[in-house]
Design a protein around this motif. Sequence first.
Motif, PDB file in Angstrom:
ATOM      1  N   ALA A 151      -9.843   1.437   4.452  1.00 46.12           N
ATOM      2  CA  ALA A 151      -9.203   0.941   3.226  1.00 46.12           C
ATOM      3  C   ALA A 151      -8.918  -0.555   3.357  1.00 46.12           C
ATOM      4  N   PRO A 165      -0.881  -2.731   9.474  1.00 51.95           N
ATOM      5  CA  PRO A 165      -1.305  -2.212   8.174  1.00 51.95           C
ATOM      6  C   PRO A 165      -2.739  -2.626   7.815  1.00 51.95           C
ATOM      7  N   PHE A 166      -3.411  -1.759   7.117  1.00 51.31           N
ATOM      8  CA  PHE A 166      -4.735  -2.044   6.539  1.00 51.31           C
ATOM      9  C   PHE A 166      -5.755  -2.597   7.544  1.00 51.31           C
ATOM     10  N   GLU A 171      -4.362   2.711  11.284  1.00 51.44           N
ATOM     11  CA  GLU A 171      -3.166   1.876  11.275  1.00 51.44           C
ATOM     12  C   GLU A 171      -2.101   2.457  12.200  1.00 51.44           C
ATOM     13  N   HIS A 231      -5.589   1.930  -5.541  1.00 49.55           N
ATOM     14  CA  HIS A 231      -5.576   1.840  -4.091  1.00 49.55           C
ATOM     15  C   HIS A 231      -7.022   1.672  -3.595  1.00 49.55           C
ATOM     16  N   ASN A 266       3.450  -1.537   3.404  1.00 56.64           N
ATOM     17  CA  ASN A 266       3.292  -0.222   2.782  1.00 56.64           C
ATOM     18  C   ASN A 266       4.628   0.298   2.253  1.00 56.64           C
ATOM     19  N   GLY A 310       0.828  -1.201   0.000  1.00 57.13           N
ATOM     20  CA  GLY A 310       0.000   0.000   0.000  1.00 57.13           C
ATOM     21  C   GLY A 310       0.863   1.251   0.000  1.00 57.13           C
ATOM     22  N   GLU A 311       0.260   2.380   0.339  1.00 58.29           N
ATOM     23  CA  GLU A 311       1.001   3.637   0.328  1.00 58.29           C
ATOM     24  C   GLU A 311       1.702   3.884   1.662  1.00 58.29           C
ATOM     25  N   GLN A 312       0.912   4.150   2.675  1.00 57.63           N
ATOM     26  CA  GLN A 312       1.411   4.441   4.011  1.00 57.63           C
ATOM     27  C   GLN A 312       0.266   4.138   4.972  1.00 57.63           C
ATOM     28  N   PRO A 313       0.572   3.934   6.264  1.00 53.95           N
ATOM     29  CA  PRO A 313      -0.514   3.695   7.208  1.00 53.95           C
ATOM     30  C   PRO A 313      -1.448   4.897   7.273  1.00 53.95           C
ATOM     31  N   GLY A 314      -2.698   4.646   7.570  1.00 51.65           N
ATOM     32  CA  GLY A 314      -3.651   5.722   7.807  1.00 51.65           C
ATOM     33  C   GLY A 314      -3.812   5.944   9.304  1.00 51.65           C
TER      34      GLY A 314
HETATM   35  N1  URA Z   1      -3.764   2.811   3.249  1.00 52.57           N
HETATM   36  C1  URA Z   1      -2.567   2.268   2.960  1.00 52.57           C
HETATM   37  O1  URA Z   1      -1.987   2.497   1.902  1.00 52.57           O
HETATM   38  N2  URA Z   1      -2.030   1.455   3.843  1.00 52.57           N
HETATM   39  C2  URA Z   1      -2.605   1.145   4.993  1.00 52.57           C
HETATM   40  O2  URA Z   1      -2.012   0.380   5.749  1.00 52.57           O
HETATM   41  C3  URA Z   1      -3.847   1.728   5.284  1.00 52.57           C
HETATM   42  C4  URA Z   1      -4.406   2.561   4.397  1.00 52.57           C
END
Ligand code: URA
Length: 212
Positions: free
Chosen positions: A68, A63-64, A57, A173, A90, A50-54
Amino acid sequence: MSAAEYLPARLSLTSLRTAAAGCRGCDLYKYATQTVFGEGRAHARLMLVGEQPGDYEDRAGRPFVGPAGRILHEGLEASGIRTRDVYVTNAVKHFKFIERGKRRIHNKPKTIEIRACKPWLEAELSVIKPQLIVALGATAAQSLLGPGFRLLANRGRVITDAGLQAPVMPTIHPSAILRAPDSATRHSEMAQFIDDLRHAAKAITTGLPPAA
Ligand code: URA
Ligand code: SF4
């Protein structure tokens, strides 16, 4: 600055996770709650990036696990991929956000932050040795395939890059599905997402790679 100097001498998921918790390879660690490292099967055939934690997260340290993540897990289930068979991570391991009142709004990581964090992703790849990497969204795809990579022109294609451990299949995404302006768009985006994941599942079971 980069995460490279924080990498442990011996690479294992445990040593990486421990070392990443103390990473100061870019400024993002200063504002986030904690490093959110990848998790899942140590020798998963499929690695999802993924991109980065939200916000969720960042608090949970996993993660995730937020909205999302719900979409992602729905997509995996619909495409016949078992969550316990994949490794999920991520491109960037700390949550980047802007504070608006009490809310923390997602802020897209910069190329320099994506590059700083890449040693973790590369180390995860070298431990997991997946057969296929699914890049969820443009940030993940650009981290893996270069900052000029065009996601929408290439989604669903299995791309082989000499510099990588495994071929990459980019898709959208899951947050993009959440942001769809109406339910018809959301449904068609979800259907395409599931199609891409099915394609990924097929690529690992048949050992393809189909033509890039
Ligand atoms: N979006 C992401 O890209 N990664 C996550 O872990 C949560 C949301
Ligand atoms: Fe290190 Fe990545 Fe966090 Fe930056 S975002 S501090 S490089 S783990």
